[in-house]
Design an enzyme around this catalytic site. Sequence first.
Site, PDB file in Angstrom:
ATOM      1  N   GLU A  41      39.361  42.802  40.519  1.00 38.03           N
ATOM      2  CA  GLU A  41      40.818  42.580  40.510  1.00 38.03           C
ATOM      3  C   GLU A  41      41.662  43.801  40.881  1.00 38.03           C
ATOM      4  O   GLU A  41      42.619  43.699  41.642  1.00 38.03           O
ATOM      5  CB  GLU A  41      41.273  42.024  39.151  1.00 38.03           C
ATOM      6  N   ASP A  56      44.836  33.233  34.528  1.00 41.38           N
ATOM      7  CA  ASP A  56      45.151  34.073  35.702  1.00 41.38           C
ATOM      8  C   ASP A  56      45.458  33.352  37.015  1.00 41.38           C
ATOM      9  O   ASP A  56      46.579  33.406  37.539  1.00 41.38           O
ATOM     10  CB  ASP A  56      44.032  35.108  35.912  1.00 41.38           C
ATOM     11  N   ARG A 113      33.774  29.727  45.082  1.00 40.66           N
ATOM     12  CA  ARG A 113      32.670  30.528  45.643  1.00 40.66           C
ATOM     13  C   ARG A 113      32.002  29.835  46.826  1.00 40.66           C
ATOM     14  O   ARG A 113      31.778  30.451  47.867  1.00 40.66           O
ATOM     15  CB  ARG A 113      31.614  30.828  44.576  1.00 40.66           C
ATOM     16  N   GLU A 171      34.182  27.037  39.920  1.00 38.98           N
ATOM     17  CA  GLU A 171      33.316  28.060  40.507  1.00 38.98           C
ATOM     18  C   GLU A 171      32.742  27.587  41.839  1.00 38.98           C
ATOM     19  O   GLU A 171      32.603  28.366  42.777  1.00 38.98           O
ATOM     20  CB  GLU A 171      32.174  28.426  39.542  1.00 38.98           C
TER      21      GLU A 171
HETATM   22  C1  DMJ Z   1      35.992  35.795  40.388  1.00 42.22           C
HETATM   23  O1  DMJ Z   1      35.038  34.816  40.348  1.00 42.22           O
HETATM   24  C2  DMJ Z   1      37.317  35.251  40.791  1.00 42.22           C
HETATM   25  O2  DMJ Z   1      38.141  36.286  41.207  1.00 42.22           O
HETATM   26  C3  DMJ Z   1      37.984  34.487  39.684  1.00 42.22           C
HETATM   27  O3  DMJ Z   1      39.214  33.972  40.055  1.00 42.22           O
HETATM   28  C4  DMJ Z   1      38.159  35.378  38.502  1.00 42.22           C
HETATM   29  N1  DMJ Z   1      36.954  36.027  38.122  1.00 42.22           N
HETATM   30  C5  DMJ Z   1      36.019  36.518  39.085  1.00 42.22           C
HETATM   31  C6  DMJ Z   1      36.069  38.000  39.320  1.00 42.22           C
HETATM   32  O4  DMJ Z   1      36.360  38.771  38.248  1.00 42.22           O
END
Ligand code: DMJ
Length: 564
Positions: free
Chosen positions: A465, A328, A203, A199
Amino acid sequence: MENYHIITLPSGDDRSRKSLRRTWNQLPRCQRNLIILGIMALCLMILLYLPGDQIIRDADGQTKPEFVEKKVTTLNDQLNEAIQHPLRLGGVSISEHLRKIQPLLAKEQHFHGASNERQSAVVAAFKHSWAGYKKYAWGHDNLKPVSQTSHEWFGLGLSIVDSLDTMYIMGLDEEFKEARDWVEKSLKFNTNRTVTLFETTIRVLGGLLSAYHLSGDKMFLVKSAELGNRLLPAFLSPTGIPFSHVNLTALSAYSPPDIATSEVTTIQLEFHDLSRSTNVSIYERMASGVNEKLHSLDKTHGLVPIFINSSTGTFRNNATISLGACGDSYYEYLLKQWIQTGRKDNDDLILDYMQAIDGVLTQLMRRTPREHWVYIGELINGKDFKPKMDHLTCYLPGTLLLGHQNGMPDSHLILAKDLMDTCYQTYTRHPTHLAPEITYFATTDKEEQDMYVKPNDAHNLLRPEFIESLYYFYALTGNRTYQDMGWLIFQAFETHAKVEAGYTSLGNVKNTQDTRMLDLMETFWMSETLKYFYLLFSDNRKEIDLEQWVFNSEGHPLPFYPTA
Ligand code: DMJ
């Protein structure tokens, strides 16, 4: 008379040297060749078995030239050095280092603000979110827009850092300036909190680097380098799979026994970029090591289990395989790293990506019995098919299209289009026109509906997404239908998620009269969802040129590297 059969070494005098040459010349050619070959073999053996530091042997007996071993030593030295001195680069202060190297990549980008009503509506939504955050949660990680309070997670002002590039792209100069000044004066990394590598990388590091590349302001790069150094203890793990948790003050790291595979494999775009921007290789080298490690592990048709262990360096036995939560962005970063680093043929990254998408097509893709909706299911225990798809998986159509644009086969394009339709249905099927977190699909026509949602899965966290995929489809095809699809969803957020102090996550998308506000505005609402809406509605679909920029997993654009 000399005996020409005698080839014992002569004494050092001239006469015996001549006699040796004569003796040699008198030998039959084949005998001379044999002797030469023998001497060569002997030299080679001496070289191979020479002890010490000139040639080094691997455990498997392979030889390695000296510089490989030296590099390893240098790598560890560099790692330790960076960890021990997080405010320094190359032995000097970060600012001094950056003054010396004059980074190549950052060039101030120019944006012209909203160009139509839809874009203006998105900017208004952003300003509304920002105003609520400023008033009730300034400097904290999240806004709780219903209770009008704040929520702390890492104590890094996440909403500010995550929103910097969105403001810059939207032309919100005043807001960008106040955020920039907060970063310069108040963003401190030594707050003695444990953060997650994933994260914080996507971020904070991604947000700072993107702000640096868009604005050309070196202050963001200085902060990025310090944060990069403080995250490096994650790579002290013995297996090549980084630790998932880092204490940015103690400069220590650890992992719980199982960590999400996507978490430790979604850091490379940012670490590569940090190396390129600072001209310090350690970040890129550590992150590339993760690719090598993952490449070497056994997979199921290219698909990875969603849990991995950083102490053993192996996947958890019988873990689920999924393109949703915990899996993912492993797939996303295979493709995007390959694009970021110049699309080299036969690169392991692209081979792993292609193999994985083949695995998706053959193992995870199904159609519903009546409406023939294509969806991506999961393999429980790595083998039992479950017709469940997370909203998170709706990033995949956009990524597949991006891959197709970069030379991937048509089968990827077909899947991308089919999955787009299904993801759109997960919104329009509900009276709120908002998608739930998880959707299930029918496997036989005995089930009542082709798609259904369980009560506990009906929440919507303002996730980006599907909007991200709509953006890729519009940006790469120019087809404005995708804008209309996005507009319907944007209005749904306006209707159901907007509150006095911002926008809130919802507990239930299945009933317009009972949406159950969850009281959290996730940082990805401002960093991703609103950014992708804004770019989707642009009259200029190349407002961010996908031939030059790659979005990280949190929607932060980073530039491609110049290729040789
Ligand atoms: C975000 O923090 C990023 O896109 C992450 O890769 C997946 N989840 C969240 C958004 O849904």
